[in-house]
Design a protein around this motif. Structure first.
Motif, PDB file in Angstrom:
ATOM      1  N   PHE A 155       0.941  -1.128  -0.085  1.00 35.60           N
ATOM      2  CA  PHE A 155       0.016   0.077   0.175  1.00 35.60           C
ATOM      3  C   PHE A 155       0.937   1.291   0.057  1.00 35.60           C
ATOM      4  CE2 PHE A 155      -2.071   3.510   2.435  1.00 35.60           C
ATOM      5  CZ  PHE A 155      -3.510   3.498   1.671  1.00 35.60           C
ATOM      6  N   LEU A 156       1.815   1.259   0.938  1.00 37.52           N
ATOM      7  CA  LEU A 156       2.594   2.621   0.763  1.00 37.52           C
ATOM      8  C   LEU A 156       3.669   2.839  -0.357  1.00 37.52           C
ATOM      9  CD1 LEU A 156       3.928   2.018   4.635  1.00 37.52           C
ATOM     10  CD2 LEU A 156       2.487   3.904   3.943  1.00 37.52           C
ATOM     11  N   ALA A 157       3.966   1.693  -0.871  1.00 40.20           N
ATOM     12  CA  ALA A 157       4.975   1.716  -1.999  1.00 40.20           C
ATOM     13  C   ALA A 157       4.131   2.173  -3.382  1.00 40.20           C
ATOM     14  CB  ALA A 157       5.553   0.233  -2.450  1.00 40.20           C
ATOM     15  N   TYR A 158       3.003   1.741  -3.242  1.00 42.33           N
ATOM     16  CA  TYR A 158       1.974   2.186  -4.428  1.00 42.33           C
ATOM     17  C   TYR A 158       1.492   3.502  -4.120  1.00 42.33           C
ATOM     18  CZ  TYR A 158      -2.087   2.298  -7.427  1.00 42.33           C
ATOM     19  OH  TYR A 158      -3.243   2.301  -8.585  1.00 42.33           O
ATOM     20  N   ARG A 159       1.137   4.144  -3.000  1.00 44.23           N
ATOM     21  CA  ARG A 159       0.851   5.420  -2.726  1.00 44.23           C
ATOM     22  C   ARG A 159       2.034   6.475  -3.143  1.00 44.23           C
ATOM     23  NH1 ARG A 159      -4.083   5.736  -3.987  1.00 44.23           N
ATOM     24  NH2 ARG A 159      -5.337   4.440  -2.706  1.00 44.23           N
ATOM     25  N   VAL A 160       3.189   6.024  -2.638  1.00 39.94           N
ATOM     26  CA  VAL A 160       4.350   6.878  -2.564  1.00 39.94           C
ATOM     27  C   VAL A 160       4.678   6.870  -4.158  1.00 39.94           C
ATOM     28  CG1 VAL A 160       6.792   7.346  -2.140  1.00 39.94           C
ATOM     29  CG2 VAL A 160       5.428   6.467  -0.352  1.00 39.94           C
ATOM     30  N   ALA A 161       4.786   5.826  -4.810  1.00 39.87           N
ATOM     31  CA  ALA A 161       5.280   5.742  -6.249  1.00 39.87           C
ATOM     32  C   ALA A 161       3.967   6.850  -7.122  1.00 39.87           C
ATOM     33  CB  ALA A 161       5.132   4.545  -7.054  1.00 39.87           C
ATOM     34  N   GLY A 162       2.890   6.524  -6.800  1.00 35.92           N
ATOM     35  CA  GLY A 162       1.937   7.633  -7.185  1.00 35.92           C
ATOM     36  C   GLY A 162       2.078   9.151  -7.031  1.00 35.92           C
ATOM     37  N   LEU A 163       2.370   9.243  -5.530  1.00 35.18           N
ATOM     38  CA  LEU A 163       2.755  10.857  -5.583  1.00 35.18           C
ATOM     39  C   LEU A 163       3.946  11.405  -6.044  1.00 35.18           C
ATOM     40  CD1 LEU A 163       1.780  10.587  -1.518  1.00 35.18           C
ATOM     41  CD2 LEU A 163       0.389  11.906  -3.555  1.00 35.18           C
ATOM     42  N   PHE A 164       4.989  10.618  -6.399  1.00 35.77           N
ATOM     43  CA  PHE A 164       6.106  11.181  -6.963  1.00 35.77           C
ATOM     44  C   PHE A 164       6.500  10.525  -8.495  1.00 35.77           C
ATOM     45  CE2 PHE A 164       6.520  11.365  -2.499  1.00 35.77           C
ATOM     46  CZ  PHE A 164       6.627  12.729  -2.395  1.00 35.77           C
ATOM     47  N   PRO A 165       5.728  10.815  -9.494  1.00 35.81           N
ATOM     48  CA  PRO A 165       5.782   9.779 -10.538  1.00 35.81           C
ATOM     49  C   PRO A 165       7.396  10.353 -11.283  1.00 35.81           C
ATOM     50  CG  PRO A 165       4.155  11.841 -10.867  1.00 35.81           C
ATOM     51  CD  PRO A 165       4.409  11.568  -9.414  1.00 35.81           C
ATOM     52  N   GLU A 166       7.792  11.661 -11.084  1.00 39.37           N
ATOM     53  CA  GLU A 166       8.968  12.193 -11.808  1.00 39.37           C
ATOM     54  C   GLU A 166      10.022  11.141 -11.195  1.00 39.37           C
ATOM     55  OE1 GLU A 166       6.904  14.218 -10.102  1.00 39.37           O
ATOM     56  OE2 GLU A 166       5.982  15.440 -11.748  1.00 39.37           O
ATOM     57  N   ALA A 167      10.146  11.026  -9.901  1.00 40.75           N
ATOM     58  CA  ALA A 167      11.272  10.215  -9.288  1.00 40.75           C
ATOM     59  C   ALA A 167      11.247   8.794  -9.790  1.00 40.75           C
ATOM     60  CB  ALA A 167      10.984  10.245  -7.666  1.00 40.75           C
ATOM     61  N   VAL A 168      10.140   8.115 -10.114  1.00 38.23           N
ATOM     62  CA  VAL A 168      10.236   6.955 -10.420  1.00 38.23           C
ATOM     63  C   VAL A 168      10.177   6.542 -11.897  1.00 38.23           C
ATOM     64  CG1 VAL A 168       8.855   6.258  -8.130  1.00 38.23           C
ATOM     65  CG2 VAL A 168       7.628   6.739 -10.408  1.00 38.23           C
ATOM     66  N   ALA A 169       9.968   7.614 -12.785  1.00 36.76           N
ATOM     67  CA  ALA A 169      10.109   7.799 -14.244  1.00 36.76           C
ATOM     68  C   ALA A 169      11.041   6.840 -14.979  1.00 36.76           C
ATOM     69  CB  ALA A 169       9.859   8.863 -14.756  1.00 36.76           C
ATOM     70  N   PRO A 170      12.400   7.178 -14.313  1.00 35.97           N
ATOM     71  CA  PRO A 170      13.631   6.351 -14.723  1.00 35.97           C
ATOM     72  C   PRO A 170      13.283   4.785 -14.753  1.00 35.97           C
ATOM     73  CG  PRO A 170      14.306   8.001 -13.355  1.00 35.97           C
ATOM     74  CD  PRO A 170      12.911   8.118 -13.131  1.00 35.97           C
ATOM     75  N   LEU A 201      12.490  -0.991 -16.951  1.00 38.05           N
ATOM     76  CA  LEU A 201      11.679  -1.962 -16.990  1.00 38.05           C
ATOM     77  C   LEU A 201      10.845  -1.962 -18.399  1.00 38.05           C
ATOM     78  CD1 LEU A 201       9.997  -1.765 -13.563  1.00 38.05           C
ATOM     79  CD2 LEU A 201      11.611  -3.413 -14.276  1.00 38.05           C
ATOM     80  N   ALA A 202      10.940  -0.954 -19.173  1.00 37.88           N
ATOM     81  CA  ALA A 202      10.285  -0.821 -20.468  1.00 37.88           C
ATOM     82  C   ALA A 202       8.691  -1.022 -20.258  1.00 37.88           C
ATOM     83  CB  ALA A 202      10.759  -1.834 -21.441  1.00 37.88           C
ATOM     84  N   ALA A 203       8.076  -0.239 -19.208  1.00 37.66           N
ATOM     85  CA  ALA A 203       7.063  -0.250 -18.690  1.00 37.66           C
ATOM     86  C   ALA A 203       6.287   1.158 -18.987  1.00 37.66           C
ATOM     87  CB  ALA A 203       6.640  -0.601 -17.289  1.00 37.66           C
ATOM     88  N   PRO A 204       4.996   1.434 -19.141  1.00 38.45           N
ATOM     89  CA  PRO A 204       4.193   2.362 -19.114  1.00 38.45           C
ATOM     90  C   PRO A 204       4.391   3.193 -17.951  1.00 38.45           C
ATOM     91  CG  PRO A 204       3.046   0.848 -20.428  1.00 38.45           C
ATOM     92  CD  PRO A 204       4.126   0.181 -19.673  1.00 38.45           C
ATOM     93  N   PRO A 205       4.481   4.190 -17.862  1.00 34.27           N
ATOM     94  CA  PRO A 205       4.561   5.280 -16.580  1.00 34.27           C
ATOM     95  C   PRO A 205       3.220   4.845 -15.537  1.00 34.27           C
ATOM     96  CG  PRO A 205       4.946   6.714 -18.463  1.00 34.27           C
ATOM     97  CD  PRO A 205       4.683   5.476 -18.979  1.00 34.27           C
ATOM     98  N   SER A 206       2.202   4.599 -16.303  1.00 30.28           N
ATOM     99  CA  SER A 206       0.794   4.383 -15.652  1.00 30.28           C
ATOM    100  C   SER A 206       0.893   2.901 -14.845  1.00 30.28           C
ATOM    101  CB  SER A 206      -0.385   4.343 -16.446  1.00 30.28           C
ATOM    102  OG  SER A 206      -0.279   3.415 -17.298  1.00 30.28           O
ATOM    103  N   THR A 207       1.876   2.022 -15.087  1.00 28.93           N
ATOM    104  CA  THR A 207       1.847   0.845 -14.579  1.00 28.93           C
ATOM    105  C   THR A 207       2.961   0.846 -13.421  1.00 28.93           C
ATOM    106  OG1 THR A 207       3.369   0.080 -16.103  1.00 28.93           O
ATOM    107  CG2 THR A 207       1.358  -0.288 -16.478  1.00 28.93           C
TER     108      THR A 207
END
Length: 200
Positions: free
Chosen positions: A14-29, A34-40
């Motif tokens: 739950f926490l990892a999902y929420r944090v990743a959603g709050l900071f999309p720029e930080a997890v974009a790399p 992973l060759a994955a779409p940002p939404s995933t």
């Protein structure tokens, strides 16, 4: 403390999902790696974090010389296989099946034991409770039914609501349902415990 330890993978997810959603720029790399779409990415990051948390649980128990119970091994196997499939294929459906597979595994174990004239609930709780044999049987059947319903409910939410709604349900919905079930079970058991004392 043990409850918090048991809930660790769900809380981490739950926490990892929420944090990743709050900071999309930080997890974009990670999306590039992973060759994955940002939404995933939030779900993929939460899945990987949960896999690591489950491994950490097992290592912590081993390092302290404590046994790893079968439920944790089953959970580890499921999150490794289904979580790995989600990470590799970028498909949330696999990790969304994990809670259902876990709950239905518990139900299958309880039902299978009953067919073999064994009662796993009684084996786990008889040191703390004295109950008539029919009550132990009903208690096992109630838990089997609860796990079957909870597994089906997980799929219903996953298939009919948004990913974010499912993540919320995974923590708050299942935890709330379990608390309510245990409270209702305690009220039902108290009546039989009183009857058992009066008969003694």
């Amino acid at each position: 403390m043990k409850l918090l330890f048991d809930l660790l993978p769900i809380l981490v997810f739950f926490l990892a999902y929420r944090v990743a959603g709050l900071f999309p720029e930080a997890v974009a790399p990670l999306g590039t790696i992973l060759a994955a779409p940002p939404s995933t990415l939030p779900l993929l990051i939460a899945t990987a974090a949960t896999m690591l948390a489950t491994v950490a649980q097992i290592l912590a128990l081993r390092l302290r010389g404590r046994p790893v119970d079968r439920m944790l091994w089953v959970s580890f196997a499921l999150v490794t296989v289904l979580g790995g499939a989600t990470l590799f294929l970028h498909d949330p459906a696999f990790i969304q099946w994990k809670p259902t597979a876990l709950y239905w595994s518990f139900a299958a174990a309880l039902i299978g034991a009953r067919l073999l004239r064994r009662n796993l609930i009684r084996s786990a709780m008889q040191a703390q409770l004295r109950l008539p044999d029919p009550v132990w049987a009903h208690l096992s059947d109630l838990w089997s039914g609860f796990f079957l319903v909870l597994g089906a409910l997980n799929l219903y939410v996953a298939w009919n609501y948004s990913e974010a709604a499912w993540v919320n349900f995974k923590l708050f919905g299942t935890l709330g349902a379990t608390v309510l079930f245990v409270l209702a079970q305690s009220l039902w058991l108290s009546r039989h415990l009183q009857e058992e004392k009066s008969d003694a």
